[in-house]
Design an enzyme around this catalytic site. Structure first.
Site, PDB file in Angstrom:
ATOM      1  CG  HIS A 213      -0.351  -0.162   2.369  1.00 22.15           C
ATOM      2  ND1 HIS A 213       0.705  -0.517   2.748  1.00 22.15           N
ATOM      3  CD2 HIS A 213       0.382   1.675   3.421  1.00 22.15           C
ATOM      4  CE1 HIS A 213       1.023   0.161   4.047  1.00 22.15           C
ATOM      5  NE2 HIS A 213       0.427   0.663   4.288  1.00 22.15           N
TER       6      HIS A 213
HETATM    7  C1  UD1 Z   1      -2.331   6.037   6.389  1.00 15.59           C
HETATM    8  C2  UD1 Z   1      -0.355   5.965   6.426  1.00 15.59           C
HETATM    9  C3  UD1 Z   1       0.778   4.873   6.614  1.00 15.59           C
HETATM   10  C4  UD1 Z   1       0.113   3.237   7.428  1.00 15.59           C
HETATM   11  C5  UD1 Z   1      -1.747   3.485   6.205  1.00 15.59           C
HETATM   12  C6  UD1 Z   1      -2.143   2.371   7.061  1.00 15.59           C
HETATM   13  C7  UD1 Z   1       0.080   8.912   6.079  1.00 15.59           C
HETATM   14  C8  UD1 Z   1       0.639   9.737   6.023  1.00 15.59           C
HETATM   15  N1  UD1 Z   1       0.017   7.557   5.906  1.00 15.59           N
HETATM   16  O1  UD1 Z   1      -1.888   5.428   4.545  1.00 15.59           O
HETATM   17  O2  UD1 Z   1       1.895   5.066   7.323  1.00 15.59           O
HETATM   18  O3  UD1 Z   1       0.753   2.608   7.057  1.00 15.59           O
HETATM   19  O4  UD1 Z   1      -2.469   4.233   6.924  1.00 15.59           O
HETATM   20  O5  UD1 Z   1      -2.646   2.015   5.867  1.00 15.59           O
HETATM   21  O6  UD1 Z   1      -0.836   8.578   7.776  1.00 15.59           O
HETATM   22  N2  UD1 Z   1      -9.391   5.279   2.168  1.00 15.59           N
HETATM   23  C9  UD1 Z   1     -10.564   4.104   2.584  1.00 15.59           C
HETATM   24  N3  UD1 Z   1     -10.889   3.879   3.185  1.00 15.59           N
HETATM   25  C10 UD1 Z   1     -10.410   4.433   4.625  1.00 15.59           C
HETATM   26  C11 UD1 Z   1      -9.481   5.187   4.647  1.00 15.59           C
HETATM   27  C12 UD1 Z   1      -8.666   5.389   3.404  1.00 15.59           C
HETATM   28  O7  UD1 Z   1     -10.995   4.735   1.157  1.00 15.59           O
HETATM   29  O8  UD1 Z   1     -10.997   4.335   5.482  1.00 15.59           O
HETATM   30  C13 UD1 Z   1      -8.516   5.677   0.790  1.00 15.59           C
HETATM   31  C14 UD1 Z   1      -8.924   7.343   0.802  1.00 15.59           C
HETATM   32  O9  UD1 Z   1      -9.569   7.005  -0.793  1.00 15.59           O
HETATM   33  C15 UD1 Z   1      -7.596   7.868   0.651  1.00 15.59           C
HETATM   34  C16 UD1 Z   1      -6.209   6.305   0.772  1.00 15.59           C
HETATM   35  O10 UD1 Z   1      -7.324   5.316   0.361  1.00 15.59           O
HETATM   36  O11 UD1 Z   1      -7.153   8.714  -0.191  1.00 15.59           O
HETATM   37  C17 UD1 Z   1      -5.274   6.781   1.728  1.00 15.59           C
HETATM   38  O12 UD1 Z   1      -5.512   6.855   2.537  1.00 15.59           O
HETATM   39  P1  UD1 Z   1      -4.351   7.598   3.476  1.00 15.59           P
HETATM   40  O13 UD1 Z   1      -5.092   7.574   5.022  1.00 15.59           O
HETATM   41  O14 UD1 Z   1      -4.623   8.547   2.926  1.00 15.59           O
HETATM   42  O15 UD1 Z   1      -3.341   7.326   3.202  1.00 15.59           O
HETATM   43  P2  UD1 Z   1      -2.336   5.675   3.777  1.00 15.59           P
HETATM   44  O16 UD1 Z   1      -2.044   5.165   1.811  1.00 15.59           O
HETATM   45  O17 UD1 Z   1      -4.203   4.336   4.263  1.00 15.59           O
END
Ligand code: UD1
Length: 366
Positions: A213
């Protein structure tokens, strides 16, 4: 106690349990510790959040900030704005932040500026890769924290090198391992037939388990395609189970990347269901920080799909191998796995399931 994203939940669960234990033993009044949970809502899907609170036995959050997704600046500032109100109204003695996500950074800054002590759990880890958002979060958080709870010796060295005083640094082991060992016991005594994946789990050691991821791996088409090509080859000998993170799901669609039918794509899994699969895998392939450590704790061979790690003990002592992110580098590491049977390792110092007790012990003395 702040938690916002999936990897945070595993880290607060044992600390909350250790505090509960103290309360049961009648010590809460002596220590005066009363913890409240702030869930920032950085992760919000049931499968990324609620499931973990249920699975890990974490009490419902006292505050839910509902910040959701956004660019780094948007997400971080939303958390800061909402968390400031809580600091103002609650005036805690300490704010405990865990790990290295945006919620960690945002709440550490707000608490520090409000004159509240900041304790960082999983402090001092450094990848030296400033293209990783987590590395920036780690460095900034540690630069303003007052108390450092460290999982491995490299963290102590890094913090001392950066000028922290030794009396601020506590090498306590790893709360993630506390959680893992606790969940292993529950898994062994529970009924696994409730898991959706129960019917599809093959014989132990005949399959691989994958998580992927990191933005650096899945947001760049060329890199993601190269990793996928290696995975498709590996899946010819070891079928792969792959719970797909929402970010990765989106990028698979955007780039139209095709994964082999031997790679079973699953929705994000709860902690126990995921553990149920990977604990019996022949091999784990991952770019997660936590899984590098958890595989070392259980002695499962791990190929990390990155060029560096902030958790060097998993390489120096554990079962982890850095496999890089190109088709060639991953397949070279895979060939070594095939010929050598996977890297053997030992469990690092103090990864014994008692880190949370040590943390609570230190907090009581403040
Ligand atoms: C975040 C953390 C990362 C961690 C990861 C674990 C930061 C900078 N990154 O990254 O260190 O390893 O979480 O998962 O804090 N989304 C959903 N549902 C959710 C959450 C996210 O659909 O419940 C989607 C959204 O489109 C979002 C994308 O996933 O834009 C990424 O989510 P985000 O929290 O920005 O970063 P992660 O890649 O999850």
């Amino acid at each position: 106690m702040v938690a916002g994203a999936r990897p945070n939940f595993m880290k607060i669960a044992p600390i909350m349990r250790a505090l509960d234990q103290l309360a049961e033993d009648g010590c809460q009044s002596i220590s005066g510790i009363k913890a409240k949970i702030v869930h920032t809502g950085q992760h919000y899907d049931d499968g990324m959040s609620e499931t973990f609170f249920r699975d890990l036995g974490i009490p419902a959050p006292d505050f839910f900030l509902n910040v959701g997704s956004g660019s780094h600046a948007v997400q971080t500032t939303r958390i800061m704005t909402a968390f400031e109100e809580i600091c103002d109204s609650e005036r805690p003695d300490w704010v405990v932040v865990v790990g290295d996500v945006n919620s960690t950074l945002a709440c550490a800054i707000v608490a520090k500026k409000a004159g509240i002590g900041v304790a960082h759990v999983e402090a001092g880890l450094r990848s030296r890769d400033m293209t990783m958002p987590e590395e920036i979060n780690r460095i900034v958080t540690d630069s303003i924290s007052d108390l450092f709870f460290v999982t491995e010796k490299s963290g102590v060295d890094n913090l001392l090198y950066e000028g922290k005083r030794s009396d601020q640094i506590h090498f306590v082991g790893h709360v993630m391992v506390d959680n893992l060992l606790h969940q292993m016991r529950l898994l062994e005594s529970g009924d696994s037939s409730r898991f959706v994946v129960a019917g599809m789990k093959p014989t132990p050691k005949t399959y691989a388990f994958l998580t992927l991821h990191r933005p650096a791996n899945v947001d760049d088409h060329h890199t993601f395609a190269g990793i996928a090509a290696a995975l498709n080859t590996i899946a010819e000998t070891y079928p792969i189970f792959f719970p797909v993170h929402p970010r990765t799901r989106k990028q698979l669609n955007v780039f139209g990347i095709r994964l082999s039918d031997q790679i079973t794509q699953l929705p994000p899994l709860g902690f126990q269901e995921s553990l149920y699969l990977w604990k019996d895998a022949a091999l784990v392939l991952t770019d997660s920080g936590g899984l590098q450590e958890e595989t070392t704790a259980l002695g499962i061979p791990c190929l990390t799909l990155r060029d560096n790690t902030e958790r060097p003990v998993t390489i120096e002592e554990g079962t982890n191998v850095l496999a890089g992110t190109t088709t060639e580098s991953i397949l070279t590491a895979y060939k070594s796995f095939l010929t050598g049977g996977g890297k053997a390792g030992r469990v690092p110092e103090l990864w014994d399931g008692r880190a949370a007790e040590r943390i609570v012990g230190v907090l009581r003395r403040q």
